[in-house]
Design an enzyme around this catalytic site. Sequence first.
Site, mmCIF file in Angstrom:
data_model
loop_
_atom_site.group_PDB
_atom_site.id
_atom_site.type_symbol
_atom_site.label_atom_id
_atom_site.label_comp_id
_atom_site.label_asym_id
_atom_site.label_seq_id
_atom_site.Cartn_x
_atom_site.Cartn_y
_atom_site.Cartn_z
ATOM 1 N N GLU A 91 26.581 48.203 1.047
ATOM 2 C CA GLU A 91 25.709 47.692 2.107
ATOM 3 C C GLU A 91 25.225 46.289 1.776
ATOM 4 O O GLU A 91 24.984 45.948 0.613
ATOM 5 C CB GLU A 91 24.529 48.642 2.333
ATOM 6 C CG GLU A 91 24.988 49.991 2.877
ATOM 7 C CD GLU A 91 23.858 50.837 3.432
ATOM 8 O OE1 GLU A 91 22.687 50.472 3.258
ATOM 9 O OE2 GLU A 91 24.159 51.876 4.048
ATOM 10 N N GLY A 164 23.383 48.493 -6.906
ATOM 11 C CA GLY A 164 23.911 48.199 -8.229
ATOM 12 C C GLY A 164 22.959 47.434 -9.125
ATOM 13 O O GLY A 164 21.958 46.863 -8.671
ATOM 14 N N CYS A 338 14.197 47.379 0.614
ATOM 15 C CA CYS A 338 14.381 47.640 -0.812
ATOM 16 C C CYS A 338 14.371 49.136 -1.106
ATOM 17 O O CYS A 338 13.468 49.852 -0.679
ATOM 18 C CB CYS A 338 13.270 46.969 -1.618
ATOM 19 S SG CYS A 338 13.360 45.171 -1.621
#
Length: 351
Positions: A91, A164, A338
Amino acid sequence: MNNELIKLTEAELEDLVTSWGYPRFRAKQIHEWVHRHHAASFDAMSNLPKDLRAKLSEFFPLEMVKIFDRQVSLDGTRKYVVTLADGSLVETVGMPVYHRDGSLDRLSVCVSSQVGCPMACQFCATGREGLTRNLTAAEIISQVALVQEDFQERVSNVVVMGQGEPFLNYDEVLAALRILNSRDDFNIGARHITLSTCGIIDGIDCLSQEPEQFTLAVSLHSALQEKRDQLMPKVAKQPLSDLKKAMERYTQSTNRRVSFEYLLIKDVNDSEEDLQALLDFCDGLLCHVNLLPVNTVEGSPLQAASPATAKHWVETLTHHGVETSFRKSRGADIDGACGQLKNKLARGALR
């Protein structure tokens, strides 16, 4: 686009094309197609001979990313589920900021650096997926190119804060950022490119020795060791005392401040004890604290601290000389903020 081709300098391209029997000027043309125009295919490189295009295709097959799903938030943020050449999904988020007259002020892109994430942070949806693989430099760059094309506006800022842990893919991430920073490519200023890490100390030390002035952000989320270990279990072996020493080395080496990302979570890390611990941790450091509300993640009981608590923290930290800001979430209504990135829509569609 093939990782090795995008990494080649113009001089290296000259060596390549001349070894194939073509004149040196073809290298400049290839370099411009790859870096300035972000060509989606070799057929698009219209000023190259067909036989050279075929040769490039044989040795450097283009591996462009594609939009699998695109959502638009009420605040203008766009979240993309991106399909990679091997079918993996990541994404990417585009976050525009507009002037009052409606013209674009800046366009920031939040890119992913891995498919999934191995860090398993409690507040993050991506960490629940585990790690599939690292992204190549080309796959990271292609996310930026995709957003720029979709907005039809120049990208001005890049944050490696998507899926990641960037420092577990250090070489490919740095290669991507250098290309994004290059005048021959996106020409994004180094200080407008931010790397966010959970606090991988080896990566912090390596970044401190790099010549570029990329911005470093560290996900802190608690300055109490036991509490941080619970929230971020995969960095429990890198204690806060060592992290602070790494911050000191970083600022001494670079003379640049570091940003600490701190999600304020109700009844978890928002007490007066937590606030004092953060003040103590920041003492003597050249730093900026970026407070954020924890975002809703499916299946998680974590809730955002109250606005009154956030206001108190900003005022207290600022009073004690710690530069502090409170950042509102962007794209939370489309799970683009987030901690919310997890490819939920894409996985459902593929079942």
